[in-house]
Design an enzyme around this catalytic site. Structure first.
Site, short mmCIF file in Angstrom:
data_model
loop_
_atom_site.label_atom_id
_atom_site.label_comp_id
_atom_site.label_asym_id
_atom_site.label_seq_id
_atom_site.Cartn_x
_atom_site.Cartn_y
_atom_site.Cartn_z
N THR A 218 0.28 -1.12 -0.36
CA THR A 218 -0.20 -0.53 0.05
C THR A 218 1.11 1.19 -0.06
OG1 THR A 218 -0.60 1.37 1.41
CG2 THR A 218 0.04 -0.27 2.78
N LYS B 86 1.84 -3.53 7.25
CA LYS B 86 2.31 -3.73 5.50
C LYS B 86 3.45 -3.55 5.41
CE LYS B 86 -2.10 -4.70 3.51
NZ LYS B 86 -2.54 -5.80 3.15
N GLU C 88 0.32 3.90 1.95
CA GLU C 88 0.05 3.59 3.04
C GLU C 88 1.66 3.36 4.01
OE1 GLU C 88 -1.99 5.29 5.87
OE2 GLU C 88 -2.33 5.95 4.60
N TYR D 287 -1.95 0.48 10.68
CA TYR D 287 -1.76 -0.58 9.80
C TYR D 287 -0.21 -0.57 8.35
CZ TYR D 287 -3.84 -1.54 4.66
OH TYR D 287 -4.22 -1.44 2.67
#
Ligand code: NAP
Ligand code: F7E
Length: 360
Positions: free
Chosen positions: A139, A167, A141, A163
């Protein structure tokens, strides 16, 4: 039953936004598709129900099968893989909500970081590491507090949420297994992608559902958090096509999928309300900012600090050049304005049906 040229795909996260589009696309390409679903006391297969119904209507033997399992449960993953012997794995399962990851960081890490490790170890335990191609959903992110604009495959990572941090582990363990065991695992560094099937608490869908509900008389206004956050928003089915393309390469690599355009949450609101024929007038600053309908002066948007995050990702903008070239991928097949229009029109219809059902 597997025929010589019929490929078998396994999708974790098949009940999610991306899993549902990807399953459709793979079935259309002639794949047999297996998906992992979690046992739930309430209905969680709404996005893929039509795939069963289509098959029943056509009286076809099913090339679509669901298996109970969980990314926190190695045994379930092992038995599913052993049974179905897939050619390709699309690993999309995750606790994917950034704000929720601050509330349940341990589960987020378990399902995402250790979940990815469990899947890869199951492949190795079954000695399938040389025959399977794997897509790993990571991601934008990872970039979090961005170190460079736009972000590419070589931009340093700086995740800003549990999160994002989970990841980061998933990204590196995939890369490590690729380098250590020669496994064909590609990391897709995907920027935000939305659709009519987006989860209802992500900001775009929250706004489009909010508009539908306001028009249908089911709600008064939409309450949001940081409306100055900027995202690179694409259309989910275009992005799932990119995932498929990654696994058709004869080498594995890391690819950014993004549109190369960014818009603020505020801009998304303005465009989405415009689709519904409403022009917004903004007044006030910070938590006191509000948006009104210019015609009726009705309050339509306010700010609620409960939607602010402990650490925010202020802006994301991806550079998809590498994927465009290697995958012949078109990031803006569905342009931003079209994405907004589709989502708003879809949710106006759904809210109207909800309102009609309540009246009858
Ligand atoms: P989503 O709609 O939230 O779907 C997540 C899927 O994962 C659902 O099928 C969910 O099952 C499943 N899942 C959650 N926890 C699980 C567990 N412990 N075991 C097995 N399955 C589990 O997410 P999405 O938007 O489709 O995204 C797909 C993937 O791409 C995710 O990994 C996400 O983090 C990543 N990603 C998404 C975006 C984006 O903008 N959409 C961008 C970059 C990366 P239930 O239906 O039972 O909850
Ligand atoms: O937030 C701001 C919020 O929750 C977008 C996931 O798919 O994409 C997604 O993560 C922005 C943020 O998505 C509200 O603060 C304002 O700045 O829609 P979102 P996300 O956090 O970008 C990435 C790439 C993923 O990988 C994730 O899995 O909008 N915002 N007001 C709000 N956000 C929400 N949810 N709700 C609000 O009321």
């Amino acid at each position: 039953m597997k025929t010589n040229n019929q490929k078998i795909a396994f999708i974790t996260g098949i009940t999610g936004q991306d899993g549902s589009y990807l399953a459709e696309q793979l079935l259309n390409k002639g794949y047999t598709v297996h998906g992992m679903i979690r046992r739930s006391s309430s209905f969680n297969t709404g996005r893929i129900e039509h795939l069963y119904i289509d098959k029943l209507r056509q009286h076809q033997s099913t090339n679509f099968k669901l298996h109970y399992g969980d990314l926190t449960d190695f045994t379930s993953i092992f038995f599913i893989l052993n049974e179905i012997q897939p050619d390709e794995i699309y690993h999309l399962g995750a606790q994917s909500h950034v704000q929720v990851s601050f509330e349940i960081p341990e589960y987020t890490a378990d399902s995402i970081a250790l979940g990815t490790l469990r899947l890869l170890e199951a492949v190795r335990a079954l000695k399938m590491e040389k025959t399977i191609k794997i897509y790993n959903a990571v991601t934008s992110e990872l970039y979090g507090k961005v170190q460079e604009v736009p972000q590419t495959e070589t931009t340093p990572f700086y995740p800003r949420s549990p999160y994002g941090v989970a990841k980061l582990y998933a990204y590196w363990i995939a890369k490590n297994f690729r380098e250590s065991y020669g496994m064909h695992i590609s990391n897709g560094i995907l920027f935000n992608h939305e659709s009519e099937r987006r989860g209802e608490t992500f900001v775009t869908r929250k706004i489009t559902i909010g508009i539908g509900d306001i028009l249908a008389g089911l709600s008064d206004k939409i309450s949001l958090g940081n409306i100055d956050a900027e995202r690179d928003w694409g259309y989910a089915p275009d992005f799932t096509e990119g995932m498929y393309q990654m696994l058709q390469l004869d080498y594995a690599d890391d690819f950014v999928l993004a549109t190369g355009e960014k818009h603020s949450v505020r801009e998304f609101c303005i465009k989405a309300f415009a689709v519904a024929g409403i022009t917004l007038r903004w007044e006030g600053k910070g938590v006191d900012e509000k948006a009104y309908d210019t015609k009726t002066n009705k309050l339509l948007i306010d700010i609620n600090p409960k939607y602010f995050r402990p650490a925010e990702v202020e802006q994301l903008l991806g550079d998809p050049s590498k994927a465009i070239k290697a995958l012949n991928w078109n990031p803006t097949q569905t342009p931003f304005d079209e994405l907004v229009r589709r989502m708003v029109e879809n949710d106006i219809k759904i809210s109207q049906q909800k309102a009609d059902a309540l009246r009858n």
